[in-house]
Design an enzyme around this catalytic site. Structure first.
Site, short mmCIF file in Angstrom:
data_model
loop_
_atom_site.label_atom_id
_atom_site.label_comp_id
_atom_site.label_asym_id
_atom_site.label_seq_id
_atom_site.Cartn_x
_atom_site.Cartn_y
_atom_site.Cartn_z
CG ASP A 41 11.28 61.45 22.26
OD1 ASP A 41 11.02 62.38 21.48
OD2 ASP A 41 12.44 61.05 22.46
CD GLU B 58 7.71 63.79 22.74
OE1 GLU B 58 8.41 64.21 21.80
OE2 GLU B 58 8.10 63.78 23.93
#
Length: 223
Positions: free
Chosen positions: A47, A119
């Site tokens: 992320d 992610e």
């Protein structure tokens, strides 16, 4: 290599990199319903890597944009929905390892799961091959999204909604703080809050204008 030759071939072709540490990628593709190391730590890392890549990309691509507009674009491009859509496009779901109950419950088509795994794969690629490899992959699979946002920059209220969804927060709540001025020239003060996160307020000559300004102000605070 992983235990699945099809997954190995898919990883090499999709990421443009043949994994050196197969355990990283096995973990990135393992759902928490399995009694094994799973993707959540790599998702945390990925992320941040994704955010840095997209932020830098936008900063260099839009030299004239103010911070607020950059924030609006960023919020859309790193949202859970965008990550999940890209995961679908590159065929992530068949390679995720689930416990039986999670698979039966339809987790393979969940935006939250697909976004998290997307992610996690970026986090695994960053750990295994470095930042340049992660950036090259993101540039390849996000390019059409970046061009789409260029053509139609997102409204701040939509961008704030996307930010809340991407960060697992409650939706924004708007309220009127004050209304002043004569009927022909009113002034509205609007407060927007993402519960348990942050809030901001702004003024405008209409309720809609004040809400837009407040959403933009909050996006800037959350950046």
């Amino acid at each position: 290599m992983t235990d699945n030759p099809e997954t190995d071939a898919w990883l090499a072709d999709t990421l443009g990199h043949r994994p050196r540490d197969s355990a990283l990628f096995e973990r990135a593709l393992t759902h928490p319903s399995m009694d094994e190391p799973h993707y959540q730590r790599l998702e945390f890392l990925g992320d941040r890597v994704l955010g840095l890549i997209i932020s830098t990309w936008l900063y260099e691509r839009h030299e004239g944009d103010a911070e607020g507009k950059l924030n609006s674009r960023l919020a859309l491009l790193v949202s859970r929905t965008t990550c999940a859509d890209i995961a679908r496009e590159i065929g992530v779901a068949p390679h995720i390892r689930f416990g039986k109950q999670a698979r039966d419950d339809g987790s393979a088509d969940s935006d939250n799961v697909l976004g998290d795994v997307m992610e996690a794969l970026i986090g695994a690629l960053y750990r295994d091959a470095g930042f340049d490899a992660a950036r090259s992959f993101v540039y390849k699979v996000w390019e059409s999204r970046v061009e789409e946002v260029d053509r139609a920059p997102q409204h701040p209220k939509s961008a704030l909604q996307e930010w809340a969804a991407a960060n697992r927060a409650k939706p924004p709540v708007y309220s009127i703080v004050d209304r002043s001025g004569p009927p022909h020239n009113p002034r509205f003060t609007i407060r927007v809050e993402i519960p348990n996160r942050d809030s901001a307020q702004a003024e405008g000559s209409s309720k809609q204008e004040a809400e837009k300004a407040a959403a933009l102000a909050l996006l800037e605070k959350l950046a």
